[in-house]
Design a protein around this motif. Structure first.
Motif, PDB file in Angstrom:
ATOM      1  N   VAL A   1      -8.683  22.179  12.554  1.00 56.55           N
ATOM      2  CA  VAL A   1      -7.529  22.733  13.268  1.00 56.55           C
ATOM      3  C   VAL A   1      -6.256  21.996  12.870  1.00 56.55           C
ATOM      4  O   VAL A   1      -5.203  22.615  12.632  1.00 56.55           O
ATOM      5  CB  VAL A   1      -7.764  22.659  14.789  1.00 56.55           C
ATOM      6  N   ALA A   2      -6.333  20.672  12.790  1.00 55.71           N
ATOM      7  CA  ALA A   2      -5.156  19.899  12.379  1.00 55.71           C
ATOM      8  C   ALA A   2      -4.770  20.213  10.936  1.00 55.71           C
ATOM      9  O   ALA A   2      -3.579  20.320  10.609  1.00 55.71           O
ATOM     10  CB  ALA A   2      -5.439  18.408  12.552  1.00 55.71           C
ATOM     11  N   ASP A   3      -5.770  20.370  10.056  1.00 60.47           N
ATOM     12  CA  ASP A   3      -5.471  20.731   8.672  1.00 60.47           C
ATOM     13  C   ASP A   3      -4.828  22.108   8.588  1.00 60.47           C
ATOM     14  O   ASP A   3      -3.880  22.322   7.815  1.00 60.47           O
ATOM     15  CB  ASP A   3      -6.751  20.702   7.837  1.00 60.47           C
ATOM     16  N   ALA A   4      -5.335  23.049   9.387  1.00 55.22           N
ATOM     17  CA  ALA A   4      -4.751  24.394   9.383  1.00 55.22           C
ATOM     18  C   ALA A   4      -3.310  24.359   9.888  1.00 55.22           C
ATOM     19  O   ALA A   4      -2.434  25.059   9.355  1.00 55.22           O
ATOM     20  CB  ALA A   4      -5.597  25.331  10.248  1.00 55.22           C
ATOM     21  N   GLU A   5      -3.035  23.526  10.878  1.00 57.63           N
ATOM     22  CA  GLU A   5      -1.674  23.421  11.402  1.00 57.63           C
ATOM     23  C   GLU A   5      -0.720  22.871  10.351  1.00 57.63           C
ATOM     24  O   GLU A   5       0.402  23.369  10.182  1.00 57.63           O
ATOM     25  CB  GLU A   5      -1.661  22.541  12.644  1.00 57.63           C
ATOM     26  N   SER A   6      -1.151  21.844   9.636  1.00 61.70           N
ATOM     27  CA  SER A   6      -0.286  21.278   8.580  1.00 61.70           C
ATOM     28  C   SER A   6      -0.083  22.260   7.441  1.00 61.70           C
ATOM     29  O   SER A   6       1.015  22.363   6.872  1.00 61.70           O
ATOM     30  CB  SER A   6      -0.903  19.978   8.068  1.00 61.70           C
ATOM     31  N   ILE A   7      -1.124  23.009   7.094  1.00 65.09           N
ATOM     32  CA  ILE A   7      -1.005  23.995   6.005  1.00 65.09           C
ATOM     33  C   ILE A   7      -0.044  25.107   6.402  1.00 65.09           C
ATOM     34  O   ILE A   7       0.813  25.530   5.611  1.00 65.09           O
ATOM     35  CB  ILE A   7      -2.398  24.564   5.661  1.00 65.09           C
ATOM     36  N   VAL A   8      -0.153  25.582   7.655  1.00 68.03           N
ATOM     37  CA  VAL A   8       0.743  26.634   8.133  1.00 68.03           C
ATOM     38  C   VAL A   8       2.179  26.131   8.185  1.00 68.03           C
ATOM     39  O   VAL A   8       3.120  26.839   7.790  1.00 68.03           O
ATOM     40  CB  VAL A   8       0.283  27.137   9.517  1.00 68.03           C
ATOM     41  N   ALA A   9       2.386  24.902   8.645  1.00 64.06           N
ATOM     42  CA  ALA A   9       3.738  24.345   8.715  1.00 64.06           C
ATOM     43  C   ALA A   9       4.361  24.228   7.325  1.00 64.06           C
ATOM     44  O   ALA A   9       5.546  24.540   7.135  1.00 64.06           O
ATOM     45  CB  ALA A   9       3.688  22.986   9.405  1.00 64.06           C
ATOM     46  N   LYS A  10       3.585  23.788   6.349  1.00 63.87           N
ATOM     47  CA  LYS A  10       4.117  23.668   4.985  1.00 63.87           C
ATOM     48  C   LYS A  10       4.425  25.035   4.394  1.00 63.87           C
ATOM     49  O   LYS A  10       5.426  25.216   3.690  1.00 63.87           O
ATOM     50  CB  LYS A  10       3.124  22.928   4.092  1.00 63.87           C
ATOM     51  N   ALA A  11       3.570  26.042   4.664  1.00 61.50           N
ATOM     52  CA  ALA A  11       3.818  27.389   4.151  1.00 61.50           C
ATOM     53  C   ALA A  11       5.074  27.991   4.755  1.00 61.50           C
ATOM     54  O   ALA A  11       5.846  28.680   4.084  1.00 61.50           O
ATOM     55  CB  ALA A  11       2.606  28.284   4.417  1.00 61.50           C
ATOM     56  N   ILE A  12       5.320  27.709   6.041  1.00 63.25           N
ATOM     57  CA  ILE A  12       6.539  28.208   6.679  1.00 63.25           C
ATOM     58  C   ILE A  12       7.768  27.526   6.093  1.00 63.25           C
ATOM     59  O   ILE A  12       8.792  28.167   5.830  1.00 63.25           O
ATOM     60  CB  ILE A  12       6.450  27.983   8.204  1.00 63.25           C
ATOM     61  N   ARG A  13       7.665  26.226   5.864  1.00 62.78           N
ATOM     62  CA  ARG A  13       8.804  25.496   5.294  1.00 62.78           C
ATOM     63  C   ARG A  13       9.111  25.952   3.875  1.00 62.78           C
ATOM     64  O   ARG A  13      10.269  26.062   3.473  1.00 62.78           O
ATOM     65  CB  ARG A  13       8.508  23.995   5.301  1.00 62.78           C
ATOM     66  N   ASP A  14       8.071  26.231   3.073  1.00 63.42           N
ATOM     67  CA  ASP A  14       8.274  26.681   1.685  1.00 63.42           C
ATOM     68  C   ASP A  14       8.692  28.139   1.596  1.00 63.42           C
ATOM     69  O   ASP A  14       9.031  28.613   0.511  1.00 63.42           O
ATOM     70  CB  ASP A  14       6.994  26.472   0.874  1.00 63.42           C
TER      71      ASP A  14
END
Length: 488
Positions: free
Chosen positions: A387-400
């Motif tokens: 869940v934490a990995d998915a949150e970081s991946i989603v946050a990076k995708a939104i930022r990019d």
């Protein structure tokens, strides 16, 4: 009377039915030698190039006996290269020597040996040794030819010399000793630069880039490429190779846009007969397009004669397109040997992030709101805290800017925004501008590639010279495809 007529008819029938014998390989080599001598006397480089193309057409018909007879014909028996080249040829018990060898050798004793013909003898012997897998003898022969070339400074020798440079490096590559000649290649590149031998510069620059890339020395290759003198390309084959090496360097340096343009241009410019070269260009181009977030068309993998070679990359593209991380792992493990042989394994490791991003984009399009735990499950993230990995991946995708969504940390949701009208953005205009730039660039390259006979506007040609020039142009058009079949 009737019997006499019948006897005369029967007597004339056998002589008319016998076709003339086809010319032998040695006869063709002698004609090529005469073309080389005429080209050296008249200082016409195109005749030397035509002789090289005719030799490539005879490559599969070269034998030790034919080459031994040709060396006796072309070289003076007491000269230095004659015993050296004869020593590279295997001795056959039943050599099929031509009947006119002795007379030809006697005629060559009274004439002076031209450097072009001597270098050409090195060239045909080297072709024979490489085709018969005598790589150690090929190394010795190519090294001897390079020593002789260093003492020659003539533009009529440059066409044959460029081929010798290529096979010199190729013979050392076949034996695994490519690093030994790097210093010699650099010295040859310096010599050709000082002599303004642009064809030799093209060939040696590509050989040096190939030498560096063979040992994964991408930084040294880029330094050499950036410091090398710039000039207009004279050979389509060398220009295609340069684009391939440039695309590989740009890919390793994370400059994917420039790499994609170079690789696709190399694949388009390469002749249809150069199938292996085009396969290599398409492999790297597929990886680069996937790294850019693009999905290649299915027609790229269905080109004639390339389906089997591009099959691993087709399955890899399918995994990236779907965004299935588990399928991506299985394809990478299944074709690990193929990717290592193609030197694309490190690039495929970079694709893992693109697979995750593609799967995340598909999820954001399908769901207006989804839990991060479900995102981790759909992406098949195998970690201690998915869940934490998915949150970081989603946050990076939104930022990019990969997805248009927001994170609800309190409820653990990913909330997707509604898709707007793409025609209200600048995306269509940028795509249209890129296509216009591509068409203008292709037009400019086509104009620069036009070749005109020298001095056509300064002096009038006689009827005989005009007929000879037209005949040469027809022969050049006839054998232009044979040139493309060799070097790739």
């Amino acid at each position: 009377m009737t019997q006499d007529v019948e006897m005369k008819d029967n007597a004339t029938t056998p002589s008319q039915s016998l076709p003339p014998p086809p010319p032998s390989t040695l006869h063709h080599l002698k004609e090529i030698a005469s073309v080389i001598e005429n080209g050296s006397k008249s200082n016409e480089v195109r005749r030397i190039g035509r002789a090289v193309r005719l030799t490539i057409a005879l490559r599969k018909r070269l034998t030790a006996s034919v080459l031994s007879s040709f060396i006796d014909y072309a070289l003076i028996p007491g000269s230095d290269p004659h015993p050296r080249l004869s020593s590279y040829l295997p001795k056959e018990d039943d050599q099929a020597m031509e009947t006119d060898t002795a007379t030809s050798a006697a005629q060559t004793q009274g004439k002076q040996l031209s450097p072009e013909l001597e270098i050409y003898c090195y060239f045909v012997v080297l072709l024979f040794l490489i085709d018969h897998k005598k790589y150690n003898e090929a190394k010795d022969c190519s090294s001897a030819s390079i020593v002789r070339l260093k003492s020659l400074n003539s533009r009529t020798v440059d066409v044959i010399a460029s081929r010798l440079y290529f096979y010199y490096s190729y013979s050392y590559e076949l034996t695994g000793d490519l690093a030994e000649i790097r210093g010699n290649l650099l010295a040859l590149h310096r010599i050709t630069t000082l002599r303004h031998d642009e064809l030799g510069q093209e060939t040696l620059l590509n050989l040096l880039l190939r030498n560096y890339l063979h040992y994964n020395l991408y930084d040294q290759a880029e330094k050499l490429r950036s410091k090398a003198p710039r000039f207009e390309a004279h050979s389509n084959q060398q220009f295609c190779r340069y684009l391939l090496y440039l695309g590989q360097i740009r890919t390793i340096q994370l400059e994917y846009t420039d790499a994609k343009e170079s690789l696709l241009q190399a694949a388009r410019k390469a002749p249809v007969a150069a199938r292996g070269f085009r396969i290599q260009c398409n492999k790297w181009a597929v990886i680069v397009r996937l790294l850019l977030g693009e999905i290649p068309e299915r027609t790229v993998f269905m080109q004639g004669g390339m389906e089997k070679a591009l099959r691993p990359y087709f399955e890899l593209t399918n995994a990236v397109r779907i965004g299935d991380l588990e399928l991506f792992r299985s394809v990478a493990e299944k074709y690990a040997t193929t990717f290592s042989t193609d030197r694309t394994h490190n690039l495929i490791v970079r694709l893992r992030h693109n697979v995750i991003r593609t799967g995340l984009r598909n999820i954001s399009i399908s769901y207006s709101r989804i839990l991060l735990a479900d995102v981790a499950q759909k992406l098949r993230l195998n970690s201690a805290n998915p869940v934490a990995d998915a949150e970081s991946i989603v946050a990076k995708a939104i930022r990019d800017g990969a997805i248009d969504a927001t994170l609800d940390h309190a409820n653990g949701w990913m909330v997707s925004k509604e898709t707007g009208d793409i025609y209200s953005t600048n995306e269509p205009q940028s795509a249209f501008n890129s296509r216009i730039a591509f068409c203008l660039n292709m037009h400019n390259e086509a104009v620069r590639a036009l070749r005109f006979p020298p001095n056509t506007l300064k002096e009038k040609e006689s009827a005989e010279k005009r007929r000879e020039r037209q005949q040469q142009e027809q022969e050049l058009a006839k054998h232009i495809e044979e040139e493309d079949d060799d070097d790739f």
